[in-house]
Design a protein around this motif. Structure first.
Motif, PDB file in Angstrom:
ATOM      1  N   CYS A  19       5.596  -2.555  -9.440  1.00 24.85           N
ATOM      2  CA  CYS A  19       5.396  -1.871  -7.920  1.00 24.85           C
ATOM      3  C   CYS A  19       3.754  -1.580  -7.625  1.00 24.85           C
ATOM      4  O   CYS A  19       3.328  -2.482  -6.666  1.00 24.85           O
ATOM      5  CB  CYS A  19       6.346  -0.763  -7.766  1.00 24.85           C
ATOM      6  SG  CYS A  19       5.956  -0.443  -5.633  1.00 24.85           S
ATOM      7  N   THR A  22       1.288  -4.307  -6.776  1.00 23.99           N
ATOM      8  CA  THR A  22       1.576  -4.952  -5.349  1.00 23.99           C
ATOM      9  C   THR A  22       1.209  -3.985  -4.483  1.00 23.99           C
ATOM     10  O   THR A  22       0.211  -4.227  -3.394  1.00 23.99           O
ATOM     11  CB  THR A  22       2.948  -5.603  -5.167  1.00 23.99           C
ATOM     12  OG1 THR A  22       3.557  -6.367  -6.108  1.00 23.99           O
ATOM     13  CG2 THR A  22       3.122  -6.330  -3.605  1.00 23.99           C
ATOM     14  N   PHE A  43       8.856   2.208  -3.545  1.00 29.38           N
ATOM     15  CA  PHE A  43       9.794   2.471  -2.058  1.00 29.38           C
ATOM     16  C   PHE A  43      11.070   2.043  -2.156  1.00 29.38           C
ATOM     17  O   PHE A  43      11.932   2.537  -1.323  1.00 29.38           O
ATOM     18  CB  PHE A  43       8.585   2.446  -0.938  1.00 29.38           C
ATOM     19  CG  PHE A  43       7.432   2.907  -1.003  1.00 29.38           C
ATOM     20  CD1 PHE A  43       7.113   4.285  -1.088  1.00 29.38           C
ATOM     21  CD2 PHE A  43       6.272   2.151  -1.401  1.00 29.38           C
ATOM     22  CE1 PHE A  43       5.997   4.785  -1.334  1.00 29.38           C
ATOM     23  CE2 PHE A  43       4.910   2.590  -1.774  1.00 29.38           C
ATOM     24  CZ  PHE A  43       4.681   3.759  -1.728  1.00 29.38           C
ATOM     25  N   CYS A  64       6.017  -9.759  -4.448  1.00 28.31           N
ATOM     26  CA  CYS A  64       6.114  -8.815  -5.713  1.00 28.31           C
ATOM     27  C   CYS A  64       7.379  -9.413  -6.489  1.00 28.31           C
ATOM     28  O   CYS A  64       8.463 -10.005  -5.947  1.00 28.31           O
ATOM     29  CB  CYS A  64       6.901  -7.530  -5.138  1.00 28.31           C
ATOM     30  SG  CYS A  64       7.673  -6.491  -6.405  1.00 28.31           S
ATOM     31  N   PHE A  77       9.102  -1.163   2.747  1.00 29.04           N
ATOM     32  CA  PHE A  77       9.894  -0.179   2.273  1.00 29.04           C
ATOM     33  C   PHE A  77       9.384   1.078   2.405  1.00 29.04           C
ATOM     34  O   PHE A  77      10.034   2.192   2.480  1.00 29.04           O
ATOM     35  CB  PHE A  77      10.319  -0.474   0.670  1.00 29.04           C
ATOM     36  CG  PHE A  77      11.232  -1.808   0.982  1.00 29.04           C
ATOM     37  CD1 PHE A  77      12.098  -2.129   1.682  1.00 29.04           C
ATOM     38  CD2 PHE A  77      10.509  -2.917   0.247  1.00 29.04           C
ATOM     39  CE1 PHE A  77      12.849  -3.283   1.625  1.00 29.04           C
ATOM     40  CE2 PHE A  77      11.059  -4.097   0.154  1.00 29.04           C
ATOM     41  CZ  PHE A  77      12.264  -4.387   0.764  1.00 29.04           C
TER      42      PHE A  77
END
Ligand code: SF4
Ligand code: SF4
Length: 81
Positions: A19, A22, A43, A64, A77
Motif C-alpha cells: 500500500c 502507492t 485504508f 495498486c 479508501f
C-alpha cells in the motif's frame, strides 16, 4: 464500496508495504499528511484516516496490485468507504 467479486484485503505487514508504495505517492496522501495519523496505510482494510475533514484529491488505488487482486472499486479508501 463493495461489489460482487470484491474480496477482503488482509491487514498484514506485507500488504501495508504494498500500500505505501502507492498511497504515499498520491496527491490526497501528501496534501493531508496522512502519514501523521492512524491508520497511515492500507485504508481499504483498516478504514479511513483520522485526519479531520481530509481534502479529497486524486487517488492512485487503481494502480495498486491489491486493488486489482481483490477486485476493489472506486478507491479513495482513506476518506470514504
Ligand atoms: S487499494 Fe489503495 S488503500 Fe488499498 S492497499 Fe492499494 S493503495 Fe492502499
Ligand atoms: S486511498 Fe487512494 S486517495 Fe487515499 S491515499 Fe491511498 S491512493 Fe490516495
Amino acid at each position: 464500496m463493495m461489489k460482487t467479486g470484491t474480496t477482503m484485503v488482509e491487514d498484514t505487514e506485507e500488504n501495508r508495504q504494498i500500500c505505501r508504495n502507492t498511497c504515499r505517492a498520491c496527491p490526497t496522501y501528501k496534501h493531508n499528511s496522512l502519514e501523521r495519523y492512524q491508520p497511515d496505510a492500507l485504508f481499504c482494510a483498516r478504514g479511513t484516516t483520522s485526519v479531520p475533514s481530509p481534502k479529497e484529491l486524486n487517488c492512485y488505488c487503481p494502480a495498486c496490485e491489491l486493488y486489482t487482486k481483490h477486485s476493489l472499486v472506486i478507491g479513495h479508501f482513506c476518506v470514504r468507504q
